[in-house]
Design a protein around this motif. Sequence first.
Motif, PDB file in Angstrom:
ATOM      1  N   SER A  92      -0.792 -48.242 -17.945  1.00 46.60           N
ATOM      2  CA  SER A  92       0.369 -48.091 -18.818  1.00 46.60           C
ATOM      3  C   SER A  92       0.777 -49.362 -19.556  1.00 46.60           C
ATOM      4  O   SER A  92       1.299 -49.275 -20.666  1.00 46.60           O
ATOM      5  CB  SER A  92       1.569 -47.577 -18.007  1.00 46.60           C
ATOM      6  OG  SER A  92       1.778 -48.371 -16.849  1.00 46.60           O
ATOM      7  N   VAL A  93       0.542 -50.532 -18.975  1.00 41.25           N
ATOM      8  CA  VAL A  93       0.980 -51.784 -19.605  1.00 41.25           C
ATOM      9  C   VAL A  93      -0.244 -52.591 -20.032  1.00 41.25           C
ATOM     10  O   VAL A  93      -1.116 -52.864 -19.206  1.00 41.25           O
ATOM     11  CB  VAL A  93       1.847 -52.624 -18.643  1.00 41.25           C
ATOM     12  CG1 VAL A  93       2.367 -53.875 -19.352  1.00 41.25           C
ATOM     13  CG2 VAL A  93       3.011 -51.808 -18.104  1.00 41.25           C
ATOM     14  N   PRO A  94      -0.345 -52.983 -21.299  1.00 44.35           N
ATOM     15  CA  PRO A  94      -1.464 -53.824 -21.723  1.00 44.35           C
ATOM     16  C   PRO A  94      -1.562 -55.072 -20.841  1.00 44.35           C
ATOM     17  O   PRO A  94      -0.526 -55.640 -20.448  1.00 44.35           O
ATOM     18  CB  PRO A  94      -1.099 -54.196 -23.169  1.00 44.35           C
ATOM     19  CG  PRO A  94      -0.231 -53.071 -23.626  1.00 44.35           C
ATOM     20  CD  PRO A  94       0.574 -52.667 -22.429  1.00 44.35           C
ATOM     21  N   MET A  95      -2.775 -55.491 -20.523  1.00 41.85           N
ATOM     22  CA  MET A  95      -2.910 -56.661 -19.639  1.00 41.85           C
ATOM     23  C   MET A  95      -4.148 -57.465 -19.999  1.00 41.85           C
ATOM     24  O   MET A  95      -5.152 -56.920 -20.448  1.00 41.85           O
ATOM     25  CB  MET A  95      -2.950 -56.239 -18.174  1.00 41.85           C
ATOM     26  CG  MET A  95      -4.109 -55.363 -17.785  1.00 41.85           C
ATOM     27  SD  MET A  95      -4.055 -54.885 -16.041  1.00 41.85           S
ATOM     28  CE  MET A  95      -5.388 -53.679 -15.991  1.00 41.85           C
ATOM     29  N   LEU A  96      -4.025 -58.752 -19.746  1.00 40.72           N
ATOM     30  CA  LEU A  96      -5.142 -59.668 -19.931  1.00 40.72           C
ATOM     31  C   LEU A  96      -5.490 -60.264 -18.577  1.00 40.72           C
ATOM     32  O   LEU A  96      -4.643 -60.903 -17.942  1.00 40.72           O
ATOM     33  CB  LEU A  96      -4.774 -60.779 -20.908  1.00 40.72           C
ATOM     34  CG  LEU A  96      -5.841 -61.863 -21.092  1.00 40.72           C
ATOM     35  CD1 LEU A  96      -7.012 -61.321 -21.902  1.00 40.72           C
ATOM     36  CD2 LEU A  96      -5.260 -63.087 -21.781  1.00 40.72           C
ATOM     37  N   ILE A  97      -6.710 -60.020 -18.120  1.00 40.77           N
ATOM     38  CA  ILE A  97      -7.200 -60.656 -16.897  1.00 40.77           C
ATOM     39  C   ILE A  97      -7.911 -61.925 -17.331  1.00 40.77           C
ATOM     40  O   ILE A  97      -8.962 -61.884 -17.956  1.00 40.77           O
ATOM     41  CB  ILE A  97      -8.149 -59.728 -16.116  1.00 40.77           C
ATOM     42  CG1 ILE A  97      -7.419 -58.443 -15.708  1.00 40.77           C
ATOM     43  CG2 ILE A  97      -8.689 -60.444 -14.888  1.00 40.77           C
ATOM     44  CD1 ILE A  97      -6.226 -58.651 -14.798  1.00 40.77           C
ATOM     45  N   PHE A  98      -7.278 -63.058 -17.015  1.00 39.15           N
ATOM     46  CA  PHE A  98      -7.765 -64.343 -17.509  1.00 39.15           C
ATOM     47  C   PHE A  98      -8.650 -64.996 -16.457  1.00 39.15           C
ATOM     48  O   PHE A  98      -8.254 -65.165 -15.313  1.00 39.15           O
ATOM     49  CB  PHE A  98      -6.580 -65.254 -17.836  1.00 39.15           C
ATOM     50  CG  PHE A  98      -6.925 -66.356 -18.790  1.00 39.15           C
ATOM     51  CD1 PHE A  98      -6.732 -66.206 -20.149  1.00 39.15           C
ATOM     52  CD2 PHE A  98      -7.464 -67.544 -18.329  1.00 39.15           C
ATOM     53  CE1 PHE A  98      -7.060 -67.210 -21.043  1.00 39.15           C
ATOM     54  CE2 PHE A  98      -7.799 -68.561 -19.214  1.00 39.15           C
ATOM     55  CZ  PHE A  98      -7.595 -68.398 -20.571  1.00 39.15           C
ATOM     56  N   LYS A  99      -9.849 -65.345 -16.857  1.00 38.54           N
ATOM     57  CA  LYS A  99     -10.780 -66.023 -15.954  1.00 38.54           C
ATOM     58  C   LYS A  99     -11.535 -67.092 -16.721  1.00 38.54           C
ATOM     59  O   LYS A  99     -11.614 -67.046 -17.957  1.00 38.54           O
ATOM     60  CB  LYS A  99     -11.752 -65.034 -15.309  1.00 38.54           C
ATOM     61  CG  LYS A  99     -12.622 -64.281 -16.305  1.00 38.54           C
ATOM     62  CD  LYS A  99     -13.686 -63.437 -15.618  1.00 38.54           C
ATOM     63  CE  LYS A  99     -13.115 -62.210 -14.965  1.00 38.54           C
ATOM     64  NZ  LYS A  99     -14.172 -61.312 -14.419  1.00 38.54           N
TER      65      LYS A  99
END
Length: 303
Positions: A281-288
């Motif tokens: 439901s919520v846009p997300m950025l998985i930062f690695k």
Amino acid sequence: MKNFTKAMVGLDLSKMDDILVKKIALLSKILGIEKLYFIHVAKDLSLPEEITKNFPDLVAPADESIKADIRGTINENPFPKEIEIEVIVEEGKPLDTVLRWAKIKDVDLIIMGRKESLEGSGSLAKNMAHRAPCPVLFLTEKAEPKIPQKILIPLDFSDHSRMSLEFAHNLTQNTDAKLLGLHVYSVPSGYYKTGKSYEEFAEIMEGHAKKDFEKFFEKNNLQPIDCLYKCKDDGNEGRFIVRVSLEEKADLIVMGSRGRTASAAALLGSVAEKLVNINNSVPMLIFKKKGETMSFMDALKKI
């Protein structure tokens, strides 16, 4: 990494593509994208023999027809003129093929759609978060297409939190977005042995978290932000983070993941993994950290 100069977008020829492309056209400039690769991977691009017999004039290769359809969708959206766009249509296993091309093109970001009501299991997107050699941005089906105004950053005061914060701060230079930290803590099951009540021990835990927050920002010379301290009352940290983000009306979640060495597959932390599995439901950025999942020569051999 200040900008995602090169990004790769996974498409599946469903209605989600229209939603995804529209949102990327809006976000590409603030993400600093200069080159976009749109990729679709089909298990089999050949036409069945019965179809070729019945329709002998059907001579256009399937991959070219798909490329034309994708370009049609792209052309319907106002991408900045300076962004270079390339369409890739391949045959093979979707996950392995996208990862191979991501390595060959040396992309800084992979963008995937997350479906909520549209048909699709979402397994490819979840697996992509695990194995991608770079950050992964998930744009959700029903979230309004908009420039983020509030970005929620789950913090555990690790080096991965520092990377997420630095990226989020950079993003605010191109937007008016507000950054909001979130530290989730829980009361240990044996708290009663201390003679303290649940509420008293929760207050102690929050006090320690606030001190860690101050030390973390001072140590890393980070710009201060507001932070929520929440005692988890839900067994799943990912579900709890999504709930808080919806309550706070966050437009984007930015979270760091744990990584192995540059020569090994990237590895999600347990909380990031739960968030990826639960959040549609919520846009997300998985930062690695950008790293390698296979050598460049191995990638070339598989083409």
